[in-house]
Design an enzyme around this catalytic site. Structure first.
Site, PDB file in Angstrom:
ATOM      1  N   ASP A 200       0.815  -1.205   0.000  1.00 57.49           N
ATOM      2  CA  ASP A 200       0.000   0.000   0.000  1.00 57.49           C
ATOM      3  C   ASP A 200       0.858   1.269   0.000  1.00 57.49           C
ATOM      4  O   ASP A 200       0.692   2.128   0.847  1.00 57.49           O
ATOM      5  CB  ASP A 200      -0.910  -0.057   1.249  1.00 57.49           C
ATOM      6  N   GLU A 444       3.119  -8.442   7.173  1.00 62.28           N
ATOM      7  CA  GLU A 444       1.862  -9.071   6.782  1.00 62.28           C
ATOM      8  C   GLU A 444       1.986 -10.049   5.620  1.00 62.28           C
ATOM      9  O   GLU A 444       1.272  -9.935   4.613  1.00 62.28           O
ATOM     10  CB  GLU A 444       0.818  -8.003   6.448  1.00 62.28           C
ATOM     11  N   TYR A 497      -7.045  -3.171  12.289  1.00 58.74           N
ATOM     12  CA  TYR A 497      -7.804  -1.975  11.899  1.00 58.74           C
ATOM     13  C   TYR A 497      -9.287  -2.151  12.235  1.00 58.74           C
ATOM     14  O   TYR A 497     -10.143  -2.065  11.364  1.00 58.74           O
ATOM     15  CB  TYR A 497      -7.585  -1.704  10.407  1.00 58.74           C
ATOM     16  N   GLU A 533       0.584  -1.663  14.222  1.00 55.55           N
ATOM     17  CA  GLU A 533      -0.169  -0.709  13.401  1.00 55.55           C
ATOM     18  C   GLU A 533      -1.591  -0.635  13.930  1.00 55.55           C
ATOM     19  O   GLU A 533      -2.168  -1.665  14.304  1.00 55.55           O
ATOM     20  CB  GLU A 533      -0.261  -1.154  11.926  1.00 55.55           C
TER      21      GLU A 533
HETATM   22  C1  BDP Z   1      -1.614  -2.412   6.790  1.00 56.49           C
HETATM   23  C2  BDP Z   1      -0.339  -2.376   5.971  1.00 56.49           C
HETATM   24  C3  BDP Z   1       0.057  -0.961   5.563  1.00 56.49           C
HETATM   25  C4  BDP Z   1      -1.156  -0.235   5.005  1.00 56.49           C
HETATM   26  C5  BDP Z   1      -2.238  -0.217   6.066  1.00 56.49           C
HETATM   27  C6  BDP Z   1      -3.484   0.520   5.583  1.00 56.49           C
HETATM   28  O1  BDP Z   1       0.714  -2.980   6.684  1.00 56.49           O
HETATM   29  O2  BDP Z   1       1.098  -0.983   4.634  1.00 56.49           O
HETATM   30  O3  BDP Z   1      -0.845   1.043   4.548  1.00 56.49           O
HETATM   31  O4  BDP Z   1      -2.610  -1.547   6.322  1.00 56.49           O
HETATM   32  O5  BDP Z   1      -4.328  -0.116   4.965  1.00 56.49           O
HETATM   33  O6  BDP Z   1      -2.205  -3.651   6.788  1.00 56.49           O
HETATM   34  O7  BDP Z   1      -3.597   1.719   5.792  1.00 56.49           O
END
Ligand code: BDP
Length: 639
Positions: A200, A444, A497, A533
């Site tokens: 991404d 990932e 997320y 993250e």
């Molecule tokens: C995570 C990835 C990262 C993405 C992020 C996203 O590690 O590179 O930019 O998601 O979706 O899973 O913002």
């Protein structure tokens, strides 16, 4: 005694690598000439992208084989012009620069003249005056070639450097990708193809880091490795110097304090230096004097006829230890909690090109935020950045470019062999940075696939053999029950997320889901966990209350929901939290990205969004609780 033996064993392992890649530094024996600035440039737009090789563009001046444009180095070429086909170009691009080399570099055949490229993305071939001097695979690590011998063959020739760089990614590159040809002529023109990737961020390309020439005497310091420890207030610096160009040399190794005073010296190529009343290297906000660096000066003189001059190289050294238990991460035997960020090398216009104003601004922002750490998501960053981390005490999780490994064909032998070689290059480059406390071999990957078990077992074992002094991890995307690589890591790093990619809009599910995530991972592996993250996209300036996705209010509330759980778990086994992301960054175009990824707490221009203030408040509070803040920075944090 046991500790001392361990230090020796650790050093021997690191020394398995056979050539060094020391950062080029000036000294009384080494001169340096930066080749940054404008280079001539042409993209090879021929249908097979191979005209440059077929017509041997490297044999004469680039301007003689076709039109050229100005291209700044270092910089990505993608955003420099107004031409969309160059922004999205796939294939070979050609750079060229003619350099005037000081006459004495040529006349003195006791000198090596080395051409070094800090990094170029992805595959590079380098010629000097039409003669190929090296090639290199991989976008984020340096490579070099000795060119003095070549220049001396015809001292009347100028030094014309040609570098061809190809950004094509395939199943075995790191990161991997595929090229897809669109053959339906009712929908696509002849020759139409696209580069597909599973990561991404924008696949910026070009010469991203400084290009330079530097000299060394014929007999020279090829590599230095240090491994540090301490007993009570005595620092222990186990060092090894590898020498090239002579079989017998005399050496003087001197460890100096910050003020340049000699602390201890030796005339052996390897050994143990004892530092009384040691000043340890401490992270930012953990000590009133963070980032303390000694200097290890190595003076080498060949004692045979191979070289008459002395070589001098000085390496900054921070004395610190890193350890992991099943619930904690220790720096200098004190618990360390990562409160930091994930970054990208990314900015307007220059893309991934090294840029000093940007680097210094980012460090000022991290310090303002109260961040004590970052992860080099998703590839190794410039050495210049790691040197800043060493000096400012910012702790680093150093990540390989192993991002987007999702296709089963990228788990085969060819991919693994390359991944192992990249870890060799990464550890060789970054092993001496005190700021680097952990290696991350991937982000990932599809670790639920059957070949992942062997792949990660081999990769992690290899990395630990290269460097037994640091823990090793890879970053998982919460595929908890299916993950095949997790048993081999020292620290679990998990990205999630909640209320974004799952249950969009429902921030109320975060506490429950995050709690389950932590309990599952810890319950199964009994290893410390970093939330590597978490975050939410915000188009800066969008507001809505009650919060809705993409507004500044929503990012704030997502963060707050996560923080509540972190506060419960950090007393147990959660050892850190890294926001995704420090700043907005460019991605490929797609329906989920509005001019790039907007999960930054700062905009791409480095202005704070509302959530930056939430995080700042929290990080300074955490620093106050977990570290020893210098008096002038006591919470509440400075403006
Ligand atoms: C995570 C990835 C990262 C993405 C992020 C996203 O590690 O590179 O930019 O998601 O979706 O899973 O913002």
């Amino acid at each position: 005694m046991l500790r001392v033996l361990w230090l020796f064993a650790a050093l021997d392992a690191v020394l398995l690598l056979d050539t060094g890649m020391l950062f080029p530094r000036e000294s009384s024996s080494r001169e340096l000439k930066e080749l940054n600035g404008l280079w001539a440039f042409r993209a090879d737009r021929s249908p097979n992208r191979n005209q440059g090789f077929e017509s041997a563009w490297y044999k004469s001046r680039l301007a003689e084989t076709g039109p050229v444009i100005d291209m700044p180095v270092p910089a990505s070429y993608n955003d420099i012009t107004q031409d969309p086909t160059l922004r999205d170009f796939i294939g070979w691009v050609w750079y060229e620069r003619e350099v005037t080399v000081p006459t004495r570099w040529i006349t003195d055949d006791g000198l090596r003249v080395v051409l070094r490229v800090g990094s170029a993305h992805y595959y590079s071939v380098v010629w000097v005056n039409g003669v190929k001097v090296t090639e290199h695979e991989g976008g984020h690590l340096p490579f070099e070639a000795e060119i003095g011998t070549l220049l001396r063959k015809d001292p009347t020739m100028p030094c014309r450097i040609t570098i061809a760089v190809n950004n094509t990614l395939d199943l075995h590159t790191l990161p991997p990708g595929t090229i897809q040809y669109m053959t339906d002529r009712t929908r696509y023109p002849a020759g139409f193809f696209v580069q597909n990737t599973n990561f991404d961020f924008f696949n910026y390309a070009g010469i991203h880091r400084p290009v330079l020439l530097y000299t060394t005497p014929k007999a020279y310091v090829d590599d230095i490795t240090v491994v540090t420890d301490f007993l009570d207030d005595t620092g222990l610096v186990r060092y090894g110097v590898s020498v090239k160009g002579t079989t017998s040399a005399t050496m003087k190794v001197t460890l100096m304090d910050k003020g340049g005073h000699c602390i201890v010296s030796s005339n052996q190529a390897s050994g143990m230096l004892k530092v009384p009343n040691v000043n340890l290297w401490w992270p930012y906000l953990m000590h009133e004097n963070p980032g303390y660096l000694y200097s290890l000066e190595v003076r080498l003189k060949a004692s045979d006829a191979s070289s008459t001059s002395e070589d001098v190289y000085t390496l900054p050294v921070g004395i610190r230890t890193v350890n992991v238990s099943s619930t904690q991460f220790f720096i200098n035997n004190k618990p360390f909690y990562f409160h930091g960020v994930n970054k990208h090398e990314d900015a307007d216009i220059r893309g991934k090109g090294l840029d000093w104003p940007l680097i210094v601004k980012d460090f000022n922002l991290m310090k303002w935020l109260g961040a004590n750490s970052f992860r080099t998501s998703h590839y190794p960053y410039a050495e210049e950045i790691l040197q800043m981390c060493d000096r400012h005490g910012i702790v680093v999780i150093d990540e390989s470019p192993g991002v987007g490994i999702k296709d089963i064909r990228s788990f085969g032998n060819a991919s693994l062999t390359h991944h192992l070689a990249v870890m060799d290059e990464l550890v060789r480059r970054d092993k001496n940075h005190p700021s680097v406390v952990m290696w991350s071999v991937a982000n990932e990957p599809a670790a639920e696939m059957p070949p992942a078990e062997n792949y990660f077992k081999t990769l992690i074992k290899h990395t630990k053999a290269l460097d037994p002094t640091r823990p090793v991890t890879y970053i998982t995307d919460s595929n908890f029950s299916r993950d095949k690589g997790a048993p081999f890591v020292d620290v679990i790093c998990v990205n999630s997320y909640f209320s974004w990619y799952h249950d969009p809009g429902h921030v109320e599910v975060i506490p429950l889901q995050l709690n389950t995530q932590f309990e599952d991972w810890y319950g199964k592996y009994k290893k410390p966990i970093i939330q590597s993250e978490y975050g939410a996209d915000v188009v800066p300036g969008l507001h809505n209350d009650p919060p809705v996705m993409f507004t500044e209010e929503y990012q704030k509330v997502v963060l707050q929901q996560y923080h509540g759980v972190f506060d419960q778990k950090r007393k147990k086994y959660v050892i850190g939290e890294l926001i995704w992301n420090f700043a907005d960054f460019m991605t490929t175009q797609g329906i989920t990205r509005v001019v790039g990824n907007k999960k930054g707490i700062f905009t791409r221009q480095r202005q704070p969004k509302a959530a930056a203030f939430i995080l700042k408040e929290r990080y300074w509070r955490l620093a106050n609780e977990t570290g020893t803040l210098p008096l002038w920075t006591k919470y509440p944090c400075p403006l």
